[in-house]
Enzyme design. Structure first.
Site, PDB file in Angstrom:
ATOM      1  N   ASN A   7       0.851  -1.184   0.000  1.00 13.48           N
ATOM      2  CA  ASN A   7       0.000   0.000   0.000  1.00 13.48           C
ATOM      3  C   ASN A   7       0.894   1.245   0.000  1.00 13.48           C
ATOM      4  OD1 ASN A   7      -1.542   2.191   0.949  1.00 13.48           O
ATOM      5  ND2 ASN A   7      -3.107   0.759   1.614  1.00 13.48           N
ATOM      6  N   ARG A  18       3.981  18.237   2.397  1.00 12.14           N
ATOM      7  CA  ARG A  18       4.755  19.403   1.974  1.00 12.14           C
ATOM      8  C   ARG A  18       4.160  20.095   0.731  1.00 12.14           C
ATOM      9  NH1 ARG A  18      10.034  21.713   2.123  1.00 12.14           N
ATOM     10  NH2 ARG A  18       9.991  21.004   4.274  1.00 12.14           N
ATOM     11  N   ARG A  49      -8.953   8.347  -2.131  1.00 12.61           N
ATOM     12  CA  ARG A  49     -10.010   8.778  -1.210  1.00 12.61           C
ATOM     13  C   ARG A  49     -10.814   9.907  -1.823  1.00 12.61           C
ATOM     14  NH1 ARG A  49      -9.162   7.336   4.547  1.00 12.61           N
ATOM     15  NH2 ARG A  49     -10.795   8.850   4.875  1.00 12.61           N
ATOM     16  N   ARG A  53      -6.713  12.962   0.113  1.00 12.13           N
ATOM     17  CA  ARG A  53      -5.737  13.438   1.099  1.00 12.13           C
ATOM     18  C   ARG A  53      -4.322  12.923   0.823  1.00 12.13           C
ATOM     19  NH1 ARG A  53      -7.374  10.344   6.611  1.00 12.13           N
ATOM     20  NH2 ARG A  53      -9.276  11.532   6.289  1.00 12.13           N
ATOM     21  N   THR A 105      -8.280   4.085   7.285  1.00  6.22           N
ATOM     22  CA  THR A 105      -9.547   3.349   7.269  1.00  6.22           C
ATOM     23  C   THR A 105      -9.706   2.639   8.609  1.00  6.22           C
ATOM     24  OG1 THR A 105      -9.016   2.935   4.972  1.00  6.22           O
ATOM     25  CG2 THR A 105     -10.928   1.786   5.860  1.00  6.22           C
ATOM     26  N   GLU A 155     -11.184  -8.843   2.399  1.00  3.12           N
ATOM     27  CA  GLU A 155      -9.927  -8.517   3.079  1.00  3.12           C
ATOM     28  C   GLU A 155     -10.276  -8.398   4.553  1.00  3.12           C
ATOM     29  OE1 GLU A 155      -7.281  -5.590   1.406  1.00  3.12           O
ATOM     30  OE2 GLU A 155      -6.612  -4.971   3.393  1.00  3.12           O
ATOM     31  N   HIS A 200      -4.087  -4.210   7.432  1.00  3.57           N
ATOM     32  CA  HIS A 200      -4.224  -3.084   8.351  1.00  3.57           C
ATOM     33  C   HIS A 200      -3.407  -3.340   9.609  1.00  3.57           C
ATOM     34  CE1 HIS A 200      -5.832   0.617   9.944  1.00  3.57           C
ATOM     35  NE2 HIS A 200      -6.366   0.808   8.750  1.00  3.57           N
ATOM     36  N   HIS A 223       1.919   1.001   6.113  1.00  8.83           N
ATOM     37  CA  HIS A 223       2.613   1.864   7.068  1.00  8.83           C
ATOM     38  C   HIS A 223       3.945   1.298   7.548  1.00  8.83           C
ATOM     39  CE1 HIS A 223       2.770   5.119  10.035  1.00  8.83           C
ATOM     40  NE2 HIS A 223       3.385   4.213  10.769  1.00  8.83           N
TER      41      HIS A 223
HETATM   42  N1  PXP Z   1      -5.916  -2.610   3.744  1.00 12.14           N
HETATM   43  C1  PXP Z   1      -6.817  -1.601   3.792  1.00 12.14           C
HETATM   44  C2  PXP Z   1      -8.193  -1.851   3.289  1.00 12.14           C
HETATM   45  C3  PXP Z   1      -6.455  -0.322   4.279  1.00 12.14           C
HETATM   46  O1  PXP Z   1      -7.345   0.672   4.316  1.00 12.14           O
HETATM   47  C4  PXP Z   1      -5.121  -0.129   4.689  1.00 12.14           C
HETATM   48  C5  PXP Z   1      -4.710   1.219   5.208  1.00 12.14           C
HETATM   49  O2  PXP Z   1      -4.355   2.073   4.210  1.00 12.14           O
HETATM   50  C6  PXP Z   1      -4.228  -1.210   4.604  1.00 12.14           C
HETATM   51  C7  PXP Z   1      -4.662  -2.444   4.147  1.00 12.14           C
HETATM   52  C8  PXP Z   1      -2.793  -1.071   5.003  1.00 12.14           C
HETATM   53  O3  PXP Z   1      -2.729  -0.782   6.356  1.00 12.14           O
HETATM   54  P1  PXP Z   1      -1.333  -0.342   6.994  1.00 12.14           P
HETATM   55  O4  PXP Z   1      -0.949   0.933   6.348  1.00 12.14           O
HETATM   56  O5  PXP Z   1      -1.657  -0.207   8.437  1.00 12.14           O
HETATM   57  O6  PXP Z   1      -0.354  -1.430   6.685  1.00 12.14           O
END
Ligand code: PXP
Length: 250
Positions: A7, A18, A49, A53, A105, A155, A200, A223
């Site tokens: 992601n 920035r 989104r 953002r 999310t 998912e 997530h 992340h």
């Molecule tokens: N899957 C979905 C549906 C998400 O909304 C996100 C967050 O952007 C992720 C996976 C990835 O989550 P993370 O950034 O916490 O790894």
């Protein structure tokens, strides 16, 4: 083999901090996608989104041009974004709930409440050759409703598991309970013919525990990969994650 979808929204988040509204700037999520693929990622995930953002329209069109693996467009079931997806033709869309005030999310979709509109969108996407995934909590009713929509994938939302995992020992009991819910959810979904992804809050530490969840096809991770990349670069971060994922047995 368990697949990794990276992601790349978080790369765009840094850029927008920035350069918001400027139409240019670094770091470039498209360049990040290229590096992730070179490092062995099996797919690229980007969330367009409604409030734009992080990922911008120009990003997703460029991603469509360059992504060689699979492009997974995360999106709300909103008319404007549905129209874009139908033109863009990613390999797959992951429908997610969207609230403007959230940091990321936060919850899963309420498929039970929105079954009809999700089924309509699922059909329109499938008719355009796009697979559909629904981002949901490991909840029996939501999984049953997801199967009724005809979606190809769910998912599983691993956010609660990841959150509880971070906490001190007292919180680990809750992480285990959430893990059991994820295991039951994956089994239920699999028995209903759904393919199971998860995402997530997943990171290099909590993956080993998550691997007790059966039937996983792909993890979507953002992340923790981008955070690690700050220190070791994107290519190494992705390679390290892929190495950690090798141990998974479905
Ligand atoms: N899957 C979905 C549906 C998400 O909304 C996100 C967050 O952007 C992720 C996976 C990835 O989550 P993370 O950034 O916490 O790894």
């Amino acid at each position: 083999m368990l697949k990794l979808g990276v992601n790349i929204d978080h790369v765009a988040t840094i850029r927008e901090a920035r350069y918001r509204g400027r139409g240019f700037g670094e770091p470039d999520p498209v360049a990040a996608a290229r590096i992730c693929e070179t490092a062995g990622a099996h797919g690229i995930t980007a969330h367009l989104r409604e409030d734009r953002r992080h990922i911008q329209d120009r990003d997703i069109w460029k991603l469509r041009e360059i992504v060689q693996t699979r492009l997974n467009l995360e999106m709300a079931n909103a008319p404007e974004i549905v129209a874009i997806a139908l033109k863009l033709k990613p390999e797959i869309v992951c429908l997610v709930p969207e609230r403007r005030l959230e940091v990321t999310t936060e919850g899963g979709l309420d498929v039970v409440a929105a079954e009809k509109s999700l089924t309509d969108t699922r059909k329109r996407m499938n008719d355009a050759g796009i697979e559909v995934s629904l981002f949901i909590a490991p909840d029996e009713k939501q999984i049953a409703a997801a199967a009724r929509t005809g979606a190809q994938f769910i998912e599983l939302h691993t956010g609660t598991f990841a959150e509880e995992f971070q906490k001190a020992e007292s919180g680990k009991r809750k992480a285990k309970m959430e893990l059991l819910r994820l295991i039951a959810g994956a089994e239920q979904a699999h028995s209903l013919g759904l393919k199971v992804n998860a995402g997530h809050g997943l990171n290099y530490e909590n993956l080993a525990i998550l691997f007790r969840v059966p039937h996983l096809v792909e993890l979507n991770i953002g992340h923790s990969l981008v955070s690690r990349a700050v220190f070791v670069g994107m290519e190494t971060a992705v390679k390290e994650m892929l190495a950690a994922m090798k141990n998974y047995v479905a």
